[in-house]
Design a protein around this motif. Structure first.
Motif, mmCIF file in Angstrom:
data_model
loop_
_atom_site.group_PDB
_atom_site.id
_atom_site.type_symbol
_atom_site.label_atom_id
_atom_site.label_comp_id
_atom_site.label_asym_id
_atom_site.label_seq_id
_atom_site.Cartn_x
_atom_site.Cartn_y
_atom_site.Cartn_z
ATOM 1 N N GLY A 79 0.809 -1.216 0.000
ATOM 2 C CA GLY A 79 0.000 0.000 0.000
ATOM 3 C C GLY A 79 0.837 1.259 0.000
ATOM 4 N N ALA A 80 1.953 1.237 0.730
ATOM 5 C CA ALA A 80 2.844 2.399 0.741
ATOM 6 C C ALA A 80 3.413 2.647 -0.652
ATOM 7 N N GLY A 81 3.669 1.573 -1.380
ATOM 8 C CA GLY A 81 4.178 1.707 -2.738
ATOM 9 C C GLY A 81 3.168 2.368 -3.653
ATOM 10 N N ILE A 82 1.890 1.980 -3.515
ATOM 11 C CA ILE A 82 0.842 2.601 -4.327
ATOM 12 C C ILE A 82 0.659 4.066 -3.926
ATOM 13 N N LEU A 83 0.753 4.346 -2.637
ATOM 14 C CA LEU A 83 0.549 5.715 -2.162
ATOM 15 C C LEU A 83 1.663 6.649 -2.632
ATOM 16 N N PHE A 84 2.914 6.218 -2.495
ATOM 17 C CA PHE A 84 4.043 7.108 -2.782
ATOM 18 C C PHE A 84 4.756 6.798 -4.095
ATOM 19 N N GLY A 85 4.580 5.590 -4.623
ATOM 20 C CA GLY A 85 5.397 5.174 -5.757
ATOM 21 C C GLY A 85 4.700 5.162 -7.096
ATOM 22 N N THR A 86 3.454 5.603 -7.166
ATOM 23 C CA THR A 86 2.740 5.586 -8.451
ATOM 24 C C THR A 86 2.321 7.008 -8.839
ATOM 25 N N HIS A 87 1.141 7.429 -8.457
ATOM 26 C CA HIS A 87 0.633 8.733 -8.889
ATOM 27 C C HIS A 87 1.407 9.883 -8.271
ATOM 28 N N PHE A 88 1.875 9.739 -7.047
ATOM 29 C CA PHE A 88 2.712 10.747 -6.417
ATOM 30 C C PHE A 88 4.023 10.878 -7.194
ATOM 31 N N GLN A 89 4.588 9.749 -7.571
ATOM 32 C CA GLN A 89 5.792 9.748 -8.395
ATOM 33 C C GLN A 89 5.523 10.426 -9.734
ATOM 34 N N ASP A 90 4.397 10.109 -10.362
ATOM 35 C CA ASP A 90 4.060 10.685 -11.661
ATOM 36 C C ASP A 90 3.878 12.195 -11.586
ATOM 37 N N ALA A 91 3.380 12.685 -10.451
ATOM 38 C CA ALA A 91 3.207 14.131 -10.289
ATOM 39 C C ALA A 91 4.558 14.845 -10.325
ATOM 40 N N TRP A 92 5.563 14.266 -9.672
ATOM 41 C CA TRP A 92 6.912 14.827 -9.728
ATOM 42 C C TRP A 92 7.444 14.776 -11.163
ATOM 43 N N ASN A 93 7.218 13.658 -11.833
ATOM 44 C CA ASN A 93 7.717 13.507 -13.202
ATOM 45 C C ASN A 93 7.090 14.529 -14.141
ATOM 46 N N GLY A 119 -6.773 -2.122 5.858
ATOM 47 C CA GLY A 119 -7.769 -1.572 4.952
ATOM 48 C C GLY A 119 -7.226 -0.379 4.197
ATOM 49 N N SER A 120 -8.127 0.366 3.584
ATOM 50 C CA SER A 120 -7.739 1.483 2.741
ATOM 51 C C SER A 120 -7.386 2.710 3.573
ATOM 52 N N PRO A 121 -6.384 3.483 3.135
ATOM 53 C CA PRO A 121 -6.094 4.751 3.804
ATOM 54 C C PRO A 121 -7.002 5.882 3.326
ATOM 55 N N LEU A 166 -7.923 2.949 -7.290
ATOM 56 C CA LEU A 166 -7.375 3.239 -5.964
ATOM 57 C C LEU A 166 -8.241 2.640 -4.860
ATOM 58 N N LEU A 167 -9.549 2.795 -4.987
ATOM 59 C CA LEU A 167 -10.443 2.271 -3.958
ATOM 60 C C LEU A 167 -10.385 0.755 -3.887
ATOM 61 N N GLU A 168 -10.123 0.111 -5.022
ATOM 62 C CA GLU A 168 -10.079 -1.353 -5.051
ATOM 63 C C GLU A 168 -8.725 -1.899 -4.617
ATOM 64 N N GLN A 169 -7.642 -1.185 -4.925
ATOM 65 C CA GLN A 169 -6.302 -1.767 -4.767
ATOM 66 C C GLN A 169 -5.498 -1.193 -3.610
ATOM 67 N N LEU A 170 -5.807 0.032 -3.186
ATOM 68 C CA LEU A 170 -4.987 0.672 -2.168
ATOM 69 C C LEU A 170 -5.376 0.162 -0.788
#
Length: 386
Positions: free
Chosen positions: A250-264, A313-315, A370-374
């Motif tokens: 879950g931490a990977g999805i939170l910080f390593g996907t869309h958050f990463q893409d925002a920086w990119n 569960g979900s954050p 996000l709701l299904e996987q996070l």
């Protein structure tokens, strides 16, 4: 002194413990208003907390106050709810044993930059000693003395043999620092193109794993001096089910996907240079049970009463899951409440606003996914001195 530079701000590279905190105050992006998921997860684990508290030996002959410490308390209602549960548990245990409960002292501890003022404003008035019925009522005043203890829990915070119960939730996954090699362009562990360990190279993940184990060993060593014989420690922090540290769950999805893409996006648009992005890393590590067991056994001071992975569960706590805009807003606010201080310090408030605005947009575009996987998994550990 080295500096971290953004387009509109230059700040000294301060030690993490002197600048890091959850977002204070009561604003829209504050931790206080974005920690509902943590509250749900904590409540779902109350039965595990109760089991840990039952391992504590009541110090009937000790005339000193019964002491409880919350390590990583932050600044919201969650910590007050939990310490109230802990104190009421022991008031009832003393009552069931036919003894008058002692006075209780609770220490709220976090880094010096924590918003202790907001926390202390939430404290109810102190109850009159001896009014057991009042203390046990749902709307009771506070039945313990309270004090704040600023400092890193990776070092000593209390005198020896001083604390009966240590509680720490959603904090030990935060490292004492980003491993130096991860931000060093000359190192094989340099996390180029990323702002989190998720999906990183073997060298990067090895550096993160080593830092986590070093930090946890320091934490246990300090607590082994401070915990009273017969006391107990209950710990909850982000975990993962995979043996592979590049998969941070879950931490990977939170910080390593869309958050990463925002920086990119900011790098691609020329608003942020790639070196500034590459020198930023989230100091979080989601451990697995093997990581934790290895450190506890190597330390040798504690026996493990319980160690398990718990599905929290979900954050994301949303009132209208069918509304993508709300999902995106909750994602951005939740993320900013826990790491916004670090982003602000690294790139300045203006670029930070851009990053989290883009995260909100991306979250809305991937709301259903996000709701299904996070989902967050937590390491839950109950430890006592050997």
């Amino acid at each position: 002194m080295d500096t971290l530079q953004g387009d509109d701000m230059v700040v000294p590279e301060l030690k993490l413990e002197r600048m890091f905190s959850m977002k204070g105050g009561n604003g829209e992006t504050s931790y206080s208003n974005n920690s509902q998921a943590q509250a749900r997860h904590a409540r779902s684990m109350l039965h595990l907390l109760e089991g840990a508290l039952n391992n504590v030996l009541l110090p009937f002959s000790d005339t000193r106050p019964f002491t409880v410490a919350d390590l990583g308390c932050s600044c919201g209602q969650n910590t007050l709810f939990i310490v109230d549960v802990i104190v009421k548990h022991f008031i009832k245990k003393y009552e069931d044993a036919g003894c008058e409960p002692p006075e209780f002292q609770v220490f709220f501890s976090d880094l010096p930059s924590n918003d202790f003022n907001t926390l202390f404003h939430l404290l109810p008035p102190l109850a009159v000693k001896g009014s057991l019925e009042e203390c046990l009522s749902s709307d009771a005043p506070r039945s313990y003395f309270a004090a704040g203890v600023p400092g890193s829990f990776y070092r000593r915070l209390f005198p020896a043999n001083f604390i009966n119960v240590f509680y720490s939730a959603f904090s030990l996954h935060w490292l004492s620092q980003v491993p130096e090699s991860v931000s060093d362009a000359r190192s094989a562990a340099y996390n180029k193109g990323r702002v989190f360990i998720h999906g990183g190279s073997e060298h990067t993940t090895t550096a993160y794993t080593k830092q986590f184990k070093t930090d946890l060993a320091s934490f246990l060593k300090s607590r082994s001096h401070e915990l009273k014989p017969g006391g107990s420690m209950f710990l909850v922090f982000l975990g993962r089910t995979s043996l592979d540290p590049t998969d941070q769950g879950g931490a990977g999805i939170l910080f390593g996907t869309h958050f990463q893409d925002a920086w990119n996006d900011l790098v691609d648009e020329g608003l942020l240079d790639s070196r500034t992005r590459d020198s930023f890393n989230i100091p979080v590590y989601a451990a697995n049970l093997q990581d934790v067991m290895e450190v506890v056994e190597s330390d040798g001071s504690f026996q493990i009463n319980n160690l398990e992975i718990f599905r929290g569960g979900s954050p994301l706590v949303v009132s209208r899951p069918e509304d993508p805009a709300e999902v995106g807003r909750v994602l951005a606010n939740s993320c900013r409440s826990v790491c916004g201080v670090l982003v602000d310090a690294h790139v300045g408030e203006e670029l930070s606003n851009e990053i989290f605005a883009r995260l909100e947009t991306k979250g809305a575009s991937h709301a259903r996914e996000l709701l299904e996987q996070l989902q967050f998994y937590h390491i839950v550990a109950s430890l006592s001195l050997r």
